[in-house]
Scaffold this active site. Structure first.
Site, PDB file in Angstrom:
ATOM      1  N   CYS A 209     -55.742 162.118  11.114  1.00 22.90           N
ATOM      2  CA  CYS A 209     -56.575 161.553  12.183  1.00 22.90           C
ATOM      3  C   CYS A 209     -56.893 160.088  11.900  1.00 22.90           C
ATOM      4  O   CYS A 209     -56.789 159.238  12.785  1.00 22.90           O
ATOM      5  CB  CYS A 209     -57.862 162.361  12.330  1.00 22.90           C
ATOM      6  SG  CYS A 209     -58.951 161.766  13.647  1.00 22.90           S
TER       7      CYS A 209
ATOM      8  N   CYS B  84     -62.901 169.069  12.451  1.00 25.80           N
ATOM      9  CA  CYS B  84     -63.794 169.088  13.609  1.00 25.80           C
ATOM     10  C   CYS B  84     -63.378 170.089  14.674  1.00 25.80           C
ATOM     11  O   CYS B  84     -64.208 170.554  15.443  1.00 25.80           O
ATOM     12  CB  CYS B  84     -63.871 167.688  14.214  1.00 25.80           C
ATOM     13  SG  CYS B  84     -62.302 167.036  14.827  1.00 25.80           S
TER      14      CYS B  84
END
Length: 379
Positions: free
Chosen positions: A117, A214
Site C-alpha cells: 500500500c 485495514c
C-alpha cells in the site's frame, strides 16, 4: 514543537508559501502532523484516501481510511482551518494491494499488504497527486526518520523502537524520499503524539490506534480471501517431512510458516510446526521446531538505498530483519543482480516465510539500506 527540519521543511521560503499535502488516515498520528504544520503557518492541504467500500463487509471499526476515519480527518481539518479532500482510490487499492494479498495466500506465501500500500498507492499515486496540487512536499504520520546524509536524504529508524515503521517503508525510493517528510519520527513515545493532539484540541486525541491490515474484518484474513477467491479453502492433507499423512487441513490459506496451534494433529509426541506449504498438492507439511531453522534467504525485488550500488561489492555486512516483530540480526548480503540477492543470516531464524520482507540496516546505525521480498528456497 516538532524538530527543527519541520520549522523549515528544508525549503528556503516562509511557511506561508510552502505547500504541504498531508496524507490523513483519520488517526491521531497524521492528524498531529497536519495540526502542527498548520499551527506553524504552512499552507496545509489534507488528503484522505477512501481505499475500500466502508459500507461493505470488508470494513471494520477502527480501520484506516474507513468511513469513520474520513469523518475524523475532516473534523481535524475544520478544527485547524485547512482544506481537506477525499479521493476515491478503491479500484487502485484493490488492484494494487488486495488482489495480490489474496493471490499470495493462495500461493502459500504470507504477504505484508501494508508495504504494498505504501509502495503502490500512498507513495506513488497519492504522492503524484500532491505534486499535481503544486505541493512542495508530502508529509505522513509514519514513525520513521528522514535525515540528510552526504549523498542526500537517508531513511532512518524512528527514535521510539516500539513505534518504528521502517520495516513497512523499505521500498521507499530515493526520488520519493526527496519529496517526503516524516515529522513524528524523532518523538520518544506515542504519549508525546497524544499530548500534541490534546494541546491542539483535536477530536482524535484519544482515538485508538488502527489495525495494520485495514481491510480484514476482525483479523479473519481467510474469510476475506474466500470472498475474493471462492474455492480458496479447499481441504487437503497434513503430512510430515517423510510424506506420511497425519490428518486433514481446512485449506492452505488458514496456515502460515511456524504455526503450531490449530493443526488438529495432537497426541503425536513432540510438538509439530508448519514448515512448508504446498498449494499445488494442497498439502501442509509439518515437522519439529528445528526444521524451521533458516540461514539462507533468497530475496528479490530489492530496493537498495545505500550510497554505492548493490552490485559494487560481492558482500555487504548488514543487520537484517525478516519479520516486522523481530529485531534485526547480523547478516551478509550476496548480490546476484541489482534487484536479487542471497542473504545469509549469521544466526539461524525460525519461521522465515515467503511473502515477508527482508529489510537491511546499517550495522551500528539507524539507517535503512533497503530491503526486498523473501522468495521460495529459504534453507
Amino acid at each position: 514543537m516538532l524538530d527543527h527540519p519541520l520549522n523549515s521543511l528544508g525549503f528556503a521560503k516562509p511557511p506561508a508559501v510552502t505547500r504541504v499535502v498531508v496524507a490523513m488516515s483519520g488517526g491521531v498520528d497524521s492528524s498531529v502532523v497536519a495540526a502542527e504544520l498548520a499551527a506553524e503557518g504552512y499552507d496545509v492541504v489534507g488528503v484522505t484516501l477512501q481505499l475500500y467500500d466502508h459500507g461493505a463487509a470488508l470494513a471494520k471499526k477502527g480501520a484506516c481510511c474507513a468511513g469513520r476515519d474520513i469523518h475524523d480527518a475532516r473534523r481535524v481539518a475544520e478544527t485547524m482551518g485547512f482544506p481537506h479532500y477525499v479521493l476515491d482510490y478503491e479500484n487502485t487499492f484493490r488492484e494494487a494491494v488486495i488482489d495480490e494479498f489474496a493471490d499470495a495466500y493462495l500461493a502459500g506465501a504470507t504477504p505484508v499488504p501494508c508495504i504494498r500500500c505504501n509502495e503502490r498507492v500512498k507513495f506513488k499515486d497519492l504522492l503524484q497527486t500532491a505534486k499535481d496540487l503544486d505541493a512542495d512536499c508530502m508529509a505522513t504520520g509514519h514513525y520513521i526518520q528522514r535525515k540528510m546524509g552526504p549523498a542526500g536524504p537517508e531513511l532512518h529508524s524512528a527514535a521510539d523502537p516500539a513505534r518504528d515503521q521502517s520495516y513497512f517503508l523499505f521500498s521507499t525510493t530515493p526520488e520519493q524520499l526527496a519529496f517526503l517528510r516524516f515529522p513524528l519520527g524523532h518523538l520518544a513515545s506515542k504519549a508525546e503524539t497524544r499530548a500534541l493532539a490534546a494541546r491542539h484540541g483535536l477530536p482524535v486525541a484519544d482515538k485508538p490506534d488502527s489495525q495494520d491490515i485495514c481491510f480484514v474484518p476482525n483479523g479473519n484474513y481467510a474469510e476475506v480471501i474466500q470472498k475474493l477467491r471462492p474455492g480458496a479453502a479447499d481441504p487437503g492433507e497434513i503430512v510430515d517431512l517423510s510424506g506420511r499423512v497425519l490428518g486433514e487441513h481446512r485449506g492452505v490459506i488458514h496456515y502460515t510458516i511456524g504455526q503450531r496451534r490449530g493443526l488438529g494433529i495432537g497426541g503425536l509426541g513432540d510438538p509439530l510446526y508448519v514448515v512448508r506449504l504446498d498449494p499445488e498438492r494442497r498439502q501442509v507439511i509439518v515437522g519439529p521446531k528445528e526444521a524451521l531453522s533458516t540461514r539462507i534467504v533468497p530475496v528479490r525485488e530489492i530496493n537498495w538505498l545505500g550510497d554505492a550500488p548493490l552490485t559494487s561489492r560481492s558482500e555487504w555486512q548488514v543487520m537484517a530483519k525478516v519479520r516486522s516483530t523481530r529485531a534485526p540480526r547480523e547478516a551478509v548480503i550476496r548480490p546476484l543482480s541489482d534487484t536479487e540477492a542471497e542473504v545469509e543470516l549469521i544466526a539461524p531464524e525460525d519461521g522465515v516465510s515467503p511473502g515477508q520482507a527482508c529489510v537491511f540496516y546499517a550495522p551500528g546505525d539507524s539507517r535503512i539500506l533497503g530491503g526486498g521480498w523473501i522468495w521460495r528456497g529459504a534453507r
